[in-house]
Write a protein that holds these residues in place. Structure first.
Motif, mmCIF file in Angstrom:
data_model
loop_
_atom_site.group_PDB
_atom_site.id
_atom_site.type_symbol
_atom_site.label_atom_id
_atom_site.label_comp_id
_atom_site.label_asym_id
_atom_site.label_seq_id
_atom_site.Cartn_x
_atom_site.Cartn_y
_atom_site.Cartn_z
ATOM 1 N N LEU A 174 -81.582 -79.323 -55.877
ATOM 2 C CA LEU A 174 -82.492 -79.906 -54.891
ATOM 3 C C LEU A 174 -82.797 -78.930 -53.758
ATOM 4 O O LEU A 174 -83.942 -78.851 -53.275
ATOM 5 N N TYR A 175 -81.802 -78.190 -53.352
ATOM 6 C CA TYR A 175 -82.015 -77.236 -52.257
ATOM 7 C C TYR A 175 -82.861 -76.058 -52.703
ATOM 8 O O TYR A 175 -83.812 -75.658 -52.016
ATOM 9 N N ALA A 176 -82.506 -75.477 -53.866
ATOM 10 C CA ALA A 176 -83.175 -74.246 -54.294
ATOM 11 C C ALA A 176 -84.561 -74.504 -54.876
ATOM 12 O O ALA A 176 -85.471 -73.685 -54.684
ATOM 13 N N ASP A 177 -84.765 -75.586 -55.582
ATOM 14 C CA ASP A 177 -86.022 -75.805 -56.306
ATOM 15 C C ASP A 177 -86.935 -76.834 -55.639
ATOM 16 O O ASP A 177 -88.153 -76.746 -55.769
ATOM 17 N N ARG A 219 -75.165 -70.806 -54.492
ATOM 18 C CA ARG A 219 -74.913 -69.766 -53.478
ATOM 19 C C ARG A 219 -75.936 -69.853 -52.359
ATOM 20 O O ARG A 219 -75.610 -69.765 -51.170
ATOM 21 N N HIS A 220 -77.207 -70.052 -52.745
ATOM 22 C CA HIS A 220 -78.255 -70.188 -51.732
ATOM 23 C C HIS A 220 -78.009 -71.401 -50.831
ATOM 24 O O HIS A 220 -78.232 -71.356 -49.619
ATOM 25 N N PHE A 221 -77.542 -72.485 -51.437
ATOM 26 C CA PHE A 221 -77.288 -73.695 -50.647
ATOM 27 C C PHE A 221 -76.110 -73.486 -49.689
ATOM 28 O O PHE A 221 -76.187 -73.845 -48.503
ATOM 29 N N LEU A 224 -77.084 -71.172 -47.019
ATOM 30 C CA LEU A 224 -78.345 -71.593 -46.369
ATOM 31 C C LEU A 224 -79.350 -70.455 -46.347
ATOM 32 O O LEU A 224 -80.022 -70.193 -45.337
ATOM 33 N N SER A 225 -79.443 -69.776 -47.482
ATOM 34 C CA SER A 225 -80.390 -68.666 -47.568
ATOM 35 C C SER A 225 -81.574 -69.040 -48.435
ATOM 36 O O SER A 225 -81.537 -70.030 -49.176
#
Length: 225
Positions: A174-177, A219-221, A224-225
């Protein structure tokens, strides 16, 4: 001249007792019990026979009851056959589920997707099919359409609410896409409350064998990147 002396018995006028009779018994003589004694012995024998019969009756009945209990089977042949059929289906579903996980761990994602899909479609009535849907969603994220993968994750998160892996995977996707940070935070809060290991990228990569793309999204989540 004095009169002669007379014995006392004679004076009393009672004659002397006769001598005991002499009994002679030949070889044909038999000892005969009095009638009362014969009656007592017959009664005792009858009582013993009745007591023995009364004691034997419960043993015979108990033996029959034991045989009936031993031979009674509450499961019918149809029920036994149905149980064997279910056992075979469960065994085959578990085999395919384990195969999918092994293939996923080796990085053979298309083959893993086929195994997970087989469990989800052919054994959908079994509760373990929900875990196959989790595996299918994770692998589908790597090799298929990510929108379909996220939809699969959302369905699995409802069916297996409280299963931390699916909540963590959905948070990352959900965060990345979808760029849905708030929804991702809610899902990740559920996952880490149940299992704090999902804050560790090495855990999801080396222990849970997540596909590389999903590890990268997590990792992005986290960063927060």
């Amino acid at each position: 001249m004095q009169p002669p002396v007379t014995p006392a018995s004679s004076a009393a006028g009672a004659p002397p007792p006769p001598p005991p009779p002499t009994t002679t018994c030949s070889t044909s003589c038999r000892f005969v019990l009095p009638p009362t004694r014969r009656h007592l012995l017959a009664s005792s024998a009858s009582s013993l026979l009745l007591a023995a019969a009364a004691a034997a009756a419960p043993r015979a009945a108990s033996s029959k009851d034991d045989d009936a209990v031993t031979s009674y089977d509450p499961v019918t042949a149809a029920e036994r056959a149905a149980s064997a059929s279910v056992s075979r289906r469960v065994g085959e579903a578990v085999r395919l589920l384990d195969l999918g996980r092994d293939l996923q761990a080796r990085g053979e994602f298309p083959a893993a997707l086929a195994s997970f899909t087989a469990v989800a479609t052919e054994y959908g009535d079994l509760s373990l099919s929900g875990y196959a849907r989790v595996g299918r969603a994770l692998v589908l994220y790597e090799v298929g359409d990510r929108d379909d993968a996220i939809a699969e994750m959302e369905d699995a998160s409802v069916a297996l609410r409280g299963y931390p892996e699916i909540h963590a995977a959905l948070a990352a996707a959900l965060y990345a896409d979808k760029h849905a940070a708030l929804l991702a935070e809610n899902q990740f809060a559920i996952a880490t409350l149940l299992d704090p290991h999902y804050t560790d990228l090495a855990y999801v990569r080396d222990t849970k064998h997540w596909p590389p793309s999903l590890v990268d999204s997590l990792r992005h989540f986290i960063t927060l990147s």
